[in-house]
Every structure is written in structure tokens, then in C-alpha cells.
Scaffold this motif. Structure first.
Motif, PDB file in Angstrom:
ATOM      1  N   VAL A 165       0.855  -1.192   0.000  1.00 36.80           N
ATOM      2  CA  VAL A 165       0.000   0.000   0.000  1.00 36.80           C
ATOM      3  C   VAL A 165       0.891   1.241   0.000  1.00 36.80           C
ATOM      4  N   LEU A 166       0.543   2.226  -0.805  1.00 40.23           N
ATOM      5  CA  LEU A 166       1.231   3.515  -0.857  1.00 40.23           C
ATOM      6  C   LEU A 166       0.420   4.567  -0.115  1.00 40.23           C
ATOM      7  N   TRP A 167       1.082   5.300   0.780  1.00 38.22           N
ATOM      8  CA  TRP A 167       0.481   6.458   1.451  1.00 38.22           C
ATOM      9  C   TRP A 167       1.076   7.690   0.794  1.00 38.22           C
ATOM     10  N   ALA A 168       0.320   8.295  -0.132  1.00 44.25           N
ATOM     11  CA  ALA A 168       0.831   9.351  -0.996  1.00 44.25           C
ATOM     12  C   ALA A 168       0.597  10.727  -0.378  1.00 44.25           C
ATOM     13  N   ASN A 169       1.606  11.563  -0.440  1.00 41.28           N
ATOM     14  CA  ASN A 169       1.538  12.896   0.162  1.00 41.28           C
ATOM     15  C   ASN A 169       0.774  13.859  -0.748  1.00 41.28           C
ATOM     16  N   TRP A 170      -0.389  14.283  -0.301  1.00 35.94           N
ATOM     17  CA  TRP A 170      -1.215  15.219  -1.059  1.00 35.94           C
ATOM     18  C   TRP A 170      -0.591  16.620  -1.054  1.00 35.94           C
ATOM     19  N   PHE A 171       0.164  16.919  -0.007  1.00 39.84           N
ATOM     20  CA  PHE A 171       0.715  18.261   0.177  1.00 39.84           C
ATOM     21  C   PHE A 171       2.210  18.276  -0.153  1.00 39.84           C
ATOM     22  N   ARG A 172       2.812  19.436  -0.043  1.00 35.68           N
ATOM     23  CA  ARG A 172       4.218  19.588  -0.423  1.00 35.68           C
ATOM     24  C   ARG A 172       5.180  19.342   0.726  1.00 35.68           C
ATOM     25  N   ASP A 173       4.717  19.508   1.940  1.00 36.43           N
ATOM     26  CA  ASP A 173       5.591  19.369   3.111  1.00 36.43           C
ATOM     27  C   ASP A 173       5.814  17.884   3.402  1.00 36.43           C
ATOM     28  N   PRO A 174       7.059  17.395   3.330  1.00 35.92           N
ATOM     29  CA  PRO A 174       7.304  15.975   3.584  1.00 35.92           C
ATOM     30  C   PRO A 174       7.393  15.626   5.073  1.00 35.92           C
ATOM     31  N   ALA A 175       7.343  16.643   5.946  1.00 25.11           N
ATOM     32  CA  ALA A 175       7.567  16.386   7.378  1.00 25.11           C
ATOM     33  C   ALA A 175       6.599  15.369   7.974  1.00 25.11           C
ATOM     34  N   PRO A 176       5.283  15.416   7.675  1.00 21.53           N
ATOM     35  CA  PRO A 176       4.396  14.407   8.267  1.00 21.53           C
ATOM     36  C   PRO A 176       4.764  12.976   7.881  1.00 21.53           C
ATOM     37  N   LEU A 177       5.230  12.779   6.653  1.00 22.98           N
ATOM     38  CA  LEU A 177       5.662  11.434   6.244  1.00 22.98           C
ATOM     39  C   LEU A 177       6.906  11.006   7.004  1.00 22.98           C
ATOM     40  N   ARG A 178       7.872  11.912   7.108  1.00 24.32           N
ATOM     41  CA  ARG A 178       9.100  11.582   7.828  1.00 24.32           C
ATOM     42  C   ARG A 178       8.802  11.265   9.292  1.00 24.32           C
ATOM     43  N   ALA A 179       7.876  12.040   9.893  1.00 20.06           N
ATOM     44  CA  ALA A 179       7.550  11.839  11.302  1.00 20.06           C
ATOM     45  C   ALA A 179       6.876  10.486  11.520  1.00 20.06           C
ATOM     46  N   ARG A 180       5.945  10.133  10.637  1.00 18.98           N
ATOM     47  CA  ARG A 180       5.266   8.845  10.819  1.00 18.98           C
ATOM     48  C   ARG A 180       6.215   7.690  10.550  1.00 18.98           C
ATOM     49  N   GLN A 181       7.053   7.824   9.556  1.00 22.45           N
ATOM     50  CA  GLN A 181       8.029   6.782   9.258  1.00 22.45           C
ATOM     51  C   GLN A 181       8.936   6.535  10.459  1.00 22.45           C
ATOM     52  N   ALA A 182       9.395   7.609  11.100  1.00 27.21           N
ATOM     53  CA  ALA A 182      10.281   7.482  12.255  1.00 27.21           C
ATOM     54  C   ALA A 182       9.543   6.898  13.455  1.00 27.21           C
ATOM     55  N   LEU A 183       8.299   7.337  13.676  1.00 27.72           N
ATOM     56  CA  LEU A 183       7.502   6.829  14.801  1.00 27.72           C
ATOM     57  C   LEU A 183       7.278   5.332  14.675  1.00 27.72           C
ATOM     58  N   LEU A 184       6.899   4.880  13.482  1.00 22.02           N
ATOM     59  CA  LEU A 184       6.644   3.452  13.268  1.00 22.02           C
ATOM     60  C   LEU A 184       7.908   2.626  13.467  1.00 22.02           C
ATOM     61  N   ALA A 185       9.019   3.128  12.991  1.00 24.95           N
ATOM     62  CA  ALA A 185      10.278   2.392  13.126  1.00 24.95           C
ATOM     63  C   ALA A 185      10.735   2.325  14.579  1.00 24.95           C
ATOM     64  N   GLU A 186      10.627   3.444  15.293  1.00 28.71           N
ATOM     65  CA  GLU A 186      11.145   3.511  16.655  1.00 28.71           C
ATOM     66  C   GLU A 186      10.274   2.781  17.664  1.00 28.71           C
TER      67      GLU A 186
END
Length: 430
Positions: A125-146
Motif C-alpha cells: 500500500v502507498l500512502w501518498a503525500n497530497w501536500f508539499r511538506d514531507p515532514a508528516p511522512l518523515r515523522a510517521r516513518q520514524a515513529l513506526l520504526a522507533e
């Protein structure tokens, strides 16, 4: 456009019918509702050696959200991982989240083990960024990993452009442990396997009364009754009216789905990936390519159902915002259905009275959590497993009806307006 029938019903192989309940039947367990929650509980019980199980369904197998949803199979709940972490702490939050990840593996294993033909596409599944700011994706990626031991892959703007032909998205995250399928065919497969293991399933058998009888329960239908030691209520958005507190605990919320005409080679001009896709807005689109070159497209929530024509108009407009090059395509199917939501956005799973169990409120993120809940409830009933208590933080709380419906609609409109404001701030039309 086809009338009220969904694409799933129109394309399904002929499903076996199950006769209505007639007369009095005794059972160890009676399950009310043959959606994913009920079927998974029944199959989980049968796999644990408890074959004396009766499932009552008011309509047909998976008539509700289980047979009408987008067909996404992935981990997590409607409640976000950050909220779970804050409310439960790292250990309990990770345990609940892992239960849904294990459920994805179980679904995959059941499809293979029992040869369930359900158009299973194990492509993530792809979670595609509708907006230009990549910060929410980076934050969720880090939260899930940690905190959750889960790795979602970063997909750059350039990589994503090779998968979908749209200017709408920027980057994406890719969840590998995910698949998509025809949910109605999968539900029919679960019903078949449960039946082969001795579970009795009765369609056209609405439960019209529930009462305590000695150490057990009596569940009455128009033509019969079940006397059972244990009862599981799993009616989802189509409430049975058996217990006021149970029905008061959820809102029945509508969502919408449509399916295009077959696109042939044109499909790969717009969607080259076979991963399912949803975006980062609160009011997000979700969609996937089907094996016959159609696109299944879903989105929006509302406190009311809409006609197929109204669903078509709304969703086609949404699709063309992302893929304007598909202007003029035909829509062959459009439908709506009711999901059950709790105020806390988590499933309500557990024992609510002696011998009376509950599995509901899976709306918005249900396929893996219903499988997880079925395993939890089956283990509790068959093996006295206390794991169901991990859901106790999210219990049977009032949905504050009827004001809750207005609150849900207003909240959706507010988040929709917030998404539009962010688009305008970025200089993009929504």
C-alpha cells in the motif's frame, strides 16, 4: 451504471446459501452477525476445536461493510499510532498494533491454505503525500520504526512519478506488509471454511431478542431461537437493537465506493503500480487497480447514505482531480455502506456481561482489526485467554447520539476545510 449492486456482488462467484434458523437450537456459542468480525470469531473458535457454534445473519454473508469496503488489508487502526502511544504507553501500544500486523499474515495464510479465490494482490500500500511538506511522512516513518518495529519505505517524488501519472502527489511511504482483495469473495471463503469445520451459519435470520436464561443466553429470531452458553455481538454499522448500551456505543457512518469501466491498456497510462493507494488528507481518497483493468475508487464519509448516481458524481469529481486525463471514462458501479465508529476511534472488543462478548466499531480500518479481534475473542472463549483486556482502555462508551451524528459530520467538514486551506496556502486548487 449498474443500480444498487456493488461490483463485488456483480462479479462474485455464486455463493452458497445458508438456510434461515428454524426451531430451537442449542450451542456453545452464538454469534450475531456474519461480517468479518463474526466470521473470524467463528473460524477462530472452530480452529481451536470449538465446533458447536451458530452464526446468525439478518441478511446474507458480508452484507454490510465487510462486503462493500475498499479491500485494503494493512496494519493499524483508525486511531493513529501517535495517539495509541500517548494513551497506552510504548509496550501496550506496540502489542495492539502488532496484533493487526499478525492479522495481515493470518489473512495471507488463510487465503493460501484454503485456496480462497478473492483476487488477492500482494503488492503493498502507498500512502501518498497530497501536500508539499514531507515532514508528516518523515515523522510517521520514524515513529513506526522507533516504537512499533515497522519499516515503511520512502518513495521519492521521482519514484512515485514512475508509478502514477499525476501532479497531485509529492512523495509517499510504502507499506510492504499489505495487500488488497475482493472482500466479499474473501468473506464467502471464510464462511465456507468455517462451515467445513462444523460451524452452522444461518442467513435471513435477524436476532430480534436477547435474554438471560440461567447461566446462558437465548437469542430469538423470527422462526427460531438459539440457547447458548456464550454470545458474541458483531453487527457493525447495522445494529440489531438487542442491547441499548451496545447500539449506543457506535455511530453508523456511510462511505462511498465506485468502480470504473474496464480501461484496458489505458490503465497503465495512469496507474502502473498494483499497490493500493490512499493519501495524507483527513478526507482522503483510496483506490486500487483491479485485475480486469478497472479502477476501484473510494472516499468521503457522511451521516447518510446516498444514491448510486450521487455517489458517482461525487467520486468521479474526486478521481478527476487526481487523474484529469481520465475525463470521459464510464462508471459501471457505485454504492455506499454503513461502518460503525466509536467516539474513541478504536474497536470495542471484550466481555460486557457474563458470557456476552462484543466485537464492533471497526469503521475505516477494518479488515485486519476484525481478524485480530476474531482471534482475541475466540481465544478468550475457547481458552480463557485474557488478551481481550488489552482493549479495555477503549471500551463501550456512548457515541452521544443523536448529537454524535452532527458532531461527526461537522468534524469531517472541518477537516475537509483544513485540507482545502492547506492547499490554498500552497497555491494549489483542491
Amino acid at each position: 451504471m449498474t443500480g444498487l449492486a456493488s461490483y463485488y456482488r456483480a462479479s462474485a462467484a455464486t455463493a452458497p446459501t445458508h438456510p434461515p434458523l428454524s426451531g430451537t437450537r442449542e450451542a456453545a456459542v452464538c454469534i450475531v452477525g456474519a461480517g468479518f468480525a463474526g466470521l473470524n470469531t467463528a473460524l477462530g473458535l472452530a480452529e481451536r476445536g470449538q465446533r458447536d457454534v451458530v452464526v446468525l445473519e439478518s441478511d446474507t454473508v458480508a452484507h454490510g461493510a465487510s462486503g462493500r469496503n475498499g479491500g485494503f488489508v494493512f496494519g493499524g487502526f483508525s486511531r493513529g499510532e501517535d495517539a495509541l502511544l500517548a494513551e497506552l504507553g510504548p509496550v501496550a501500544a506496540r502489542r495492539l498494533y502488532q496484533g493487526t500486523q499478525d492479522a495481515v499474515d493470518l489473512i495471507r495464510a488463510r487465503i493460501a491454505r484454503h485456496a480462497i479465490a478473492c483476487q488477492s494482490t500482494d503488492a503493498g500500500v502507498l500512502w501518498a503525500n497530497w501536500f508539499r511538506d514531507p515532514a508528516p511522512l518523515r515523522a510517521r516513518q520514524a515513529l513506526l520504526a522507533e516504537h512499533f518495529g515497522t519499516s515503511w519505505d520512502w518513495v521519492s517524488r521521482e519514484q512515485l512519478a514512475g508509478l502514477v501519472t499525476t501532479r497531485r502527489y509529492s512523495e509517499a511511504l510504502f507499506e510492504r506488509n499489505a495487500l488488497h482483495f475482493n472482500p466479499l469473495d474473501y468473506a464467502h471463503g471464510l464462511a465456507r471454511v468455517a462451515g467445513e469445520l462444523g460451524v452452522a451459519l444461518h442467513e435471513g435470520s435477524p436476532a430480534i431478542a436477547l435474554e438471560r436464561v440461567g447461566q446462558g443466553w437465548r437469542v430469538r429470531t423470527p422462526q427460531g431461537e438459539v440457547l447458548a452458553k456464550q454470545v458474541v455481538l458483531s453487527c457493525g454499522g447495522y445494529l440489531a437493537g438487542l442491547r441499548r448500551d451496545v447500539d449506543a456505543g457506535v455511530l453508523s457512518i456511510a462511505t462511498y465506493v465506485m468502480v470504473t469501466e474496464p480501461l484496458g491498456a489505458r490503465l497503465d497510462d495512469v496507474i502502473r503500480t498494483r499497490a493500493a493507494i490512499y493519501d495524507t488528507r483527513f478526507a482522503f481518497d483510496y483506490y486500487r487497480a483491479l485485475p480486469d483493468s478497472r479502477i476501484l475508487w473510494g472516499g468521503r464519509i457522511s451521516v447518510r447514505d446516498r444514491s448510486p448516481e450521487a455517489v458517482k458524481r461525487l467520486l468521479l469529481r474526486d478521481l478527476l482531480k487526481v487523474y484529469p486525463q481520465l475525463e470521459g471514462i464510464g462508471i459501471d458501479f457505485a454504492w455506499s455502506g454503513l461502518m460503525s465508529y466509536a467516539r474513541h476511534q478504536m474497536p470495542q472488543v471484550g466481555q460486557i456481561d457474563e458470557g456476552l462478548w462484543l466485537g464492533q466499531a471497526f469503521g475505516g480500518h477494518g479488515v485486519a482489526p476484525t481478524t485480530f479481534a476474531g482471534e482475541v475473542l475466540a481465544a478468550a472463549i475457547a481458552e480463557n485467554d485474557p488478551r481481550w483486556r488489552e482493549f479495555s482502555r477503549y471500551g463501550l462508551v456512548s457515541a452521544l447520539k443523536p448529537a454524535g451524528f452532527l458532531g461527526a459530520q461537522l468534524s469531517y467538514w472541518w477537516y475537509q476545510a483544513r485540507d482545502a486551506w492547506q492547499d490554498r496556502r500552497e497555491g494549489r486548487a483542491i
